[in-house]
Design a protein around this motif. Structure first.
Motif, PDB file in Angstrom:
ATOM      1  N   ILE A 146     -10.086  -7.408   2.725  1.00 49.53           N
ATOM      2  CA  ILE A 146      -8.683  -7.827   2.697  1.00 49.53           C
ATOM      3  C   ILE A 146      -7.879  -6.879   1.808  1.00 49.53           C
ATOM      4  CG2 ILE A 146      -7.095  -9.636   1.921  1.00 49.53           C
ATOM      5  CD1 ILE A 146      -9.278 -11.651   2.807  1.00 49.53           C
ATOM      6  N   GLY A 147      -8.438  -6.549   0.663  1.00 45.23           N
ATOM      7  CA  GLY A 147      -7.773  -5.597  -0.231  1.00 45.23           C
ATOM      8  C   GLY A 147      -7.613  -4.230   0.390  1.00 45.23           C
ATOM      9  N   ILE A 148      -8.633  -3.788   1.104  1.00 42.80           N
ATOM     10  CA  ILE A 148      -8.580  -2.485   1.763  1.00 42.80           C
ATOM     11  C   ILE A 148      -7.526  -2.490   2.865  1.00 42.80           C
ATOM     12  CG2 ILE A 148      -9.887  -0.911   3.240  1.00 42.80           C
ATOM     13  CD1 ILE A 148     -12.373  -1.812   1.592  1.00 42.80           C
ATOM     14  N   VAL A 149      -7.515  -3.524   3.676  1.00 48.56           N
ATOM     15  CA  VAL A 149      -6.560  -3.614   4.781  1.00 48.56           C
ATOM     16  C   VAL A 149      -5.133  -3.636   4.259  1.00 48.56           C
ATOM     17  CG1 VAL A 149      -5.716  -5.162   6.592  1.00 48.56           C
ATOM     18  CG2 VAL A 149      -8.157  -4.687   6.404  1.00 48.56           C
ATOM     19  N   LEU A 150      -4.870  -4.431   3.249  1.00 47.18           N
ATOM     20  CA  LEU A 150      -3.518  -4.509   2.691  1.00 47.18           C
ATOM     21  C   LEU A 150      -3.078  -3.187   2.070  1.00 47.18           C
ATOM     22  CD1 LEU A 150      -3.632  -8.041   1.036  1.00 47.18           C
ATOM     23  CD2 LEU A 150      -2.250  -7.352   2.995  1.00 47.18           C
ATOM     24  N   SER A 151      -3.965  -2.565   1.319  1.00 42.98           N
ATOM     25  CA  SER A 151      -3.579  -1.325   0.651  1.00 42.98           C
ATOM     26  C   SER A 151      -3.398  -0.187   1.650  1.00 42.98           C
ATOM     27  CB  SER A 151      -4.592  -0.947  -0.426  1.00 42.98           C
ATOM     28  OG  SER A 151      -5.862  -0.750   0.124  1.00 42.98           O
ATOM     29  N   ILE A 152      -4.229  -0.121   2.685  1.00 43.05           N
ATOM     30  CA  ILE A 152      -4.047   0.922   3.698  1.00 43.05           C
ATOM     31  C   ILE A 152      -2.738   0.700   4.450  1.00 43.05           C
ATOM     32  CG2 ILE A 152      -4.922   1.848   5.875  1.00 43.05           C
ATOM     33  CD1 ILE A 152      -7.731   1.586   4.766  1.00 43.05           C
ATOM     34  N   PHE A 153      -2.436  -0.551   4.792  1.00 45.05           N
ATOM     35  CA  PHE A 153      -1.154  -0.824   5.447  1.00 45.05           C
ATOM     36  C   PHE A 153       0.007  -0.435   4.543  1.00 45.05           C
ATOM     37  CE2 PHE A 153       2.421  -3.748   6.283  1.00 45.05           C
ATOM     38  CZ  PHE A 153       2.801  -3.214   7.507  1.00 45.05           C
ATOM     39  N   GLY A 154      -0.090  -0.762   3.271  1.00 48.08           N
ATOM     40  CA  GLY A 154       0.979  -0.435   2.332  1.00 48.08           C
ATOM     41  C   GLY A 154       1.217   1.060   2.216  1.00 48.08           C
ATOM     42  N   LEU A 160       4.770  -0.085  -1.265  1.00 54.34           N
ATOM     43  CA  LEU A 160       4.174  -0.159  -2.600  1.00 54.34           C
ATOM     44  C   LEU A 160       3.749  -1.576  -2.953  1.00 54.34           C
ATOM     45  CD1 LEU A 160       6.432   2.296  -4.637  1.00 54.34           C
ATOM     46  CD2 LEU A 160       4.135   2.676  -3.722  1.00 54.34           C
ATOM     47  N   LEU A 161       4.524  -2.572  -2.508  1.00 55.64           N
ATOM     48  CA  LEU A 161       4.136  -3.967  -2.759  1.00 55.64           C
ATOM     49  C   LEU A 161       2.829  -4.320  -2.041  1.00 55.64           C
ATOM     50  CD1 LEU A 161       7.545  -5.860  -2.617  1.00 55.64           C
ATOM     51  CD2 LEU A 161       6.060  -5.558  -4.588  1.00 55.64           C
ATOM     52  N   PHE A 162       2.695  -3.909  -0.776  1.00 53.80           N
ATOM     53  CA  PHE A 162       1.458  -4.172  -0.044  1.00 53.80           C
ATOM     54  C   PHE A 162       0.274  -3.433  -0.676  1.00 53.80           C
ATOM     55  CE2 PHE A 162       4.026  -5.833   3.458  1.00 53.80           C
ATOM     56  CZ  PHE A 162       3.221  -6.876   3.882  1.00 53.80           C
ATOM     57  N   THR A 163       0.509  -2.214  -1.146  1.00 51.83           N
ATOM     58  CA  THR A 163      -0.553  -1.450  -1.800  1.00 51.83           C
ATOM     59  C   THR A 163      -0.997  -2.151  -3.079  1.00 51.83           C
ATOM     60  OG1 THR A 163       0.348   0.590  -0.879  1.00 51.83           O
ATOM     61  CG2 THR A 163      -1.163   0.807  -2.729  1.00 51.83           C
ATOM     62  N   ALA A 164      -0.056  -2.611  -3.881  1.00 53.43           N
ATOM     63  CA  ALA A 164      -0.397  -3.332  -5.113  1.00 53.43           C
ATOM     64  C   ALA A 164      -1.097  -4.645  -4.803  1.00 53.43           C
ATOM     65  CB  ALA A 164       0.867  -3.588  -5.925  1.00 53.43           C
ATOM     66  N   TRP A 165      -0.649  -5.351  -3.776  1.00 55.98           N
ATOM     67  CA  TRP A 165      -1.284  -6.601  -3.379  1.00 55.98           C
ATOM     68  C   TRP A 165      -2.743  -6.338  -2.969  1.00 55.98           C
ATOM     69  CZ3 TRP A 165       0.399  -9.738   1.542  1.00 55.98           C
ATOM     70  CH2 TRP A 165      -0.268 -10.958   1.571  1.00 55.98           C
ATOM     71  N   GLY A 166      -2.966  -5.250  -2.234  1.00 58.58           N
ATOM     72  CA  GLY A 166      -4.322  -4.880  -1.848  1.00 58.58           C
ATOM     73  C   GLY A 166      -5.201  -4.598  -3.054  1.00 58.58           C
ATOM     74  N   LEU A 167      -4.639  -3.918  -4.054  1.00 55.90           N
ATOM     75  CA  LEU A 167      -5.404  -3.650  -5.270  1.00 55.90           C
ATOM     76  C   LEU A 167      -5.766  -4.943  -5.992  1.00 55.90           C
ATOM     77  CD1 LEU A 167      -6.594  -1.691  -7.350  1.00 55.90           C
ATOM     78  CD2 LEU A 167      -4.329  -1.585  -8.406  1.00 55.90           C
ATOM     79  N   VAL A 168      -4.818  -5.843  -6.094  1.00 55.87           N
ATOM     80  CA  VAL A 168      -5.076  -7.128  -6.762  1.00 55.87           C
ATOM     81  C   VAL A 168      -6.160  -7.913  -6.026  1.00 55.87           C
ATOM     82  CG1 VAL A 168      -4.053  -9.386  -7.284  1.00 55.87           C
ATOM     83  CG2 VAL A 168      -2.816  -7.291  -7.851  1.00 55.87           C
ATOM     84  N   VAL A 224     -13.108   6.211  -4.119  1.00 55.03           N
ATOM     85  CA  VAL A 224     -12.589   7.158  -3.120  1.00 55.03           C
ATOM     86  C   VAL A 224     -11.287   6.641  -2.515  1.00 55.03           C
ATOM     87  CG1 VAL A 224     -13.058   8.176  -0.845  1.00 55.03           C
ATOM     88  CG2 VAL A 224     -14.825   8.189  -2.607  1.00 55.03           C
ATOM     89  N   HIS A 225     -11.257   5.354  -2.197  1.00 60.20           N
ATOM     90  CA  HIS A 225     -10.065   4.750  -1.591  1.00 60.20           C
ATOM     91  C   HIS A 225      -8.853   4.893  -2.511  1.00 60.20           C
ATOM     92  CE1 HIS A 225      -7.778   1.793   0.753  1.00 60.20           C
ATOM     93  NE2 HIS A 225      -7.400   1.302  -0.408  1.00 60.20           N
TER      94      HIS A 225
END
Length: 128
Positions: free
Chosen positions: A41-49, A79-87, A103-104
């Motif tokens: 889920i974190g990967i998907v959100l951050s890649i989309f962001g 940037l919000l989606f990327t941060a959400w993915g990191l969280v 790597v990601h």
């Protein structure tokens, strides 16, 4: 706070979704088969962001298109989606997949740094 939507946001969002499909397909091919759940889920959100951020910045620099969606520009949504993915990824972090995490996020940091470098370089050349 103003509610703004620009018509140019539609093709930029579609480009981001296409880029997301390509990067997501590549990720599925290299990710371990037993890695699932909250990590993904974190990967998907951050890649989309990052795809949304990159598509917006490319549209701005090449076409001079300023894309708004609801109350923020598209790059801010990215940037919000990327941060959400990191969280989300940090909540379910597993040391077993640290190399994928490293790597990601290194790749995402490089994309952000390259875009910011380009923006500051362009501002310096305009100021001269």
């Amino acid at each position: 706070m103003r509610f703004r939507v620009s018509l140019a946001a539609i093709p930029v969002i579609l480009a981001a979704l296409g880029l997301w499909a390509v990067l997501g397909g590549w990720y599925v091919a290299v990710a371990p088969a037993d890695m699932a759940g909250a990590d993904n889920i974190g990967i998907v959100l951050s890649i989309f962001g990052i795809c949304l951020f990159l598509a917006d910045r490319l549209a701005f620099h090449w076409l001079r298109v300023d894309c708004w969606f609801v109350i923020l520009k598209l790059w801010a949504w990215g940037l919000l989606f990327t941060a959400w993915g990191l969280v989300e990824w940090l909540k379910a972090f597993s040391g077993r997949y640290f190399w994928i995490f490293a790597v990601h996020w290194l790749a995402i940091a490089l994309v952000l740094a390259a875009v910011l470098w380009r923006v500051t370089r362009r501002r310096r050349t305009r100021a001269v």
